[in-house]
Design a protein around this motif. Structure first.
Motif, PDB file in Angstrom:
ATOM      1  N   ALA A 137     -23.148  31.891 -57.299  1.00 31.25           N
ATOM      2  CA  ALA A 137     -24.221  30.903 -57.394  1.00 31.25           C
ATOM      3  C   ALA A 137     -23.622  29.542 -57.711  1.00 31.25           C
ATOM      4  O   ALA A 137     -22.481  29.440 -58.182  1.00 31.25           O
ATOM      5  N   VAL A 138     -24.398  28.505 -57.426  1.00 33.53           N
ATOM      6  CA  VAL A 138     -23.993  27.142 -57.762  1.00 33.53           C
ATOM      7  C   VAL A 138     -25.157  26.472 -58.480  1.00 33.53           C
ATOM      8  O   VAL A 138     -26.318  26.624 -58.096  1.00 33.53           O
ATOM      9  N   GLN A 139     -24.842  25.767 -59.547  1.00 33.33           N
ATOM     10  CA  GLN A 139     -25.861  25.037 -60.308  1.00 33.33           C
ATOM     11  C   GLN A 139     -25.772  23.555 -59.955  1.00 33.33           C
ATOM     12  O   GLN A 139     -24.717  22.947 -60.096  1.00 33.33           O
ATOM     13  N   LEU A 140     -26.888  23.007 -59.462  1.00 34.40           N
ATOM     14  CA  LEU A 140     -26.962  21.589 -59.126  1.00 34.40           C
ATOM     15  C   LEU A 140     -27.816  20.854 -60.148  1.00 34.40           C
ATOM     16  O   LEU A 140     -28.760  21.416 -60.703  1.00 34.40           O
ATOM     17  N   LYS A 142     -28.159  14.812 -66.849  1.00 42.09           N
ATOM     18  CA  LYS A 142     -29.109  14.880 -65.748  1.00 42.09           C
ATOM     19  C   LYS A 142     -30.448  15.440 -66.228  1.00 42.09           C
ATOM     20  O   LYS A 142     -30.535  16.137 -67.245  1.00 42.09           O
ATOM     21  N   ARG A 143     -31.474  15.119 -65.435  1.00 36.31           N
ATOM     22  CA  ARG A 143     -32.846  15.479 -65.807  1.00 36.31           C
ATOM     23  C   ARG A 143     -33.197  16.930 -65.476  1.00 36.31           C
ATOM     24  O   ARG A 143     -33.919  17.589 -66.207  1.00 36.31           O
ATOM     25  N   LYS A 144     -32.703  17.422 -64.335  1.00 36.01           N
ATOM     26  CA  LYS A 144     -33.109  18.748 -63.864  1.00 36.01           C
ATOM     27  C   LYS A 144     -31.897  19.514 -63.360  1.00 36.01           C
ATOM     28  O   LYS A 144     -31.057  18.962 -62.629  1.00 36.01           O
ATOM     29  N   MET A 145     -31.803  20.807 -63.739  1.00 36.20           N
ATOM     30  CA  MET A 145     -30.740  21.679 -63.248  1.00 36.20           C
ATOM     31  C   MET A 145     -31.376  22.902 -62.593  1.00 36.20           C
ATOM     32  O   MET A 145     -32.308  23.486 -63.144  1.00 36.20           O
ATOM     33  N   VAL A 146     -30.861  23.247 -61.425  1.00 33.21           N
ATOM     34  CA  VAL A 146     -31.372  24.407 -60.687  1.00 33.21           C
ATOM     35  C   VAL A 146     -30.194  25.214 -60.164  1.00 33.21           C
ATOM     36  O   VAL A 146     -29.206  24.648 -59.683  1.00 33.21           O
TER      37      VAL A 146
END
Length: 210
Positions: free
Chosen positions: A47-50, A76-80
């Motif tokens: 998996a990769v977290q952006l 950063k504001r959001k991580m997915v």
């Protein structure tokens, strides 16, 4: 790459090749930073977290500050997390790398859009479930037009069944819309036009998945 994070700008419409007026949503997608890479040997899956959007450092927990510092990027504001990316993205999935819109999508692709729907607060059954109201404005029921009506039986079962459609909190939920076509990409501005509507208000965060 399975997807990218973005921000909903608003809705507009464009004309297709056959002259039809197509409603579409404008989304600012990326650029995103790779903040974590997971592999089967350590984590049990690929998996990769952006991460997307800027966040004030004073409002960032210390643990997250260290997490972002490891990727050599600002908070950063959001991580997915996106699972199971294809092998051709191996060279781009490197800690600290920047992923742009062009790296993920091309015009004509079909995507799924994930967002948080607009919160409507506490609503009645007419707005929440589309009920017609008791009596449909007949037989002199002047004050029952938006009421739910009877909700249960008498001595048996002597209770209201779970899941009965009643008044309650509406909206503010995670919603996924499937199979939206990418109509146009503006890479210089990180903008993408997708057909149809995307859940959420303007400036809300949106996840685009392949």
């Amino acid at each position: 790459m399975p997807g990218i994070i973005g921000k909903k700008i608003g809705m507009t419409s464009i004309y297709s090749a056959d002259g039809r007026n197509v409603a579409c949503t404008l989304i600012e997608a990326g650029p995103c930073v790779v903040t974590q890479v997971k592999n089967p040997e350590v984590d049990g899956y690929r998996a990769v977290q952006l991460a997307y959007g800027e966040r004030k450092e004073k409002n960032t927990p210390s643990a997250l500050k260290g997490h972002f510092a490891k990727a050599k990027t600002t908070p950063k504001r959001k991580m997915v997390e996106f699972r199971d990316f294809r092998e051709e993205f191996e060279d781009k999935v490197v800690l600290g790398n920047t992923i742009t819109l062009e790296d993920v999508f091309i015009e004509g692709d079909f995507v799924d859009a994930v967002g948080k729907s607009k919160g409507k607060g506490f609503q009645g059954v007419v707005k929440r479930h589309g009920f017609g109201g008791v009596g449909q404005q007949t037989h002199g029921q002047h004050n029952r037009l938006r009421a739910p009506g009877s909700i249960g039986a008498c001595s048996f079962p002597s209770r209201v069944f779970k899941g009965l459609r009643m008044a309650g909190r509406t909206g503010g939920e995670r919603v996924k819309v499937l199979n939206l076509r990418i109509l146009k990409i503006y890479p210089e501005n990180n903008l993408v036009l997708v057909s149809g509507s995307v859940p959420g208000p303007k400036n809300s965060l949106v996840i685009l998945e392949k």
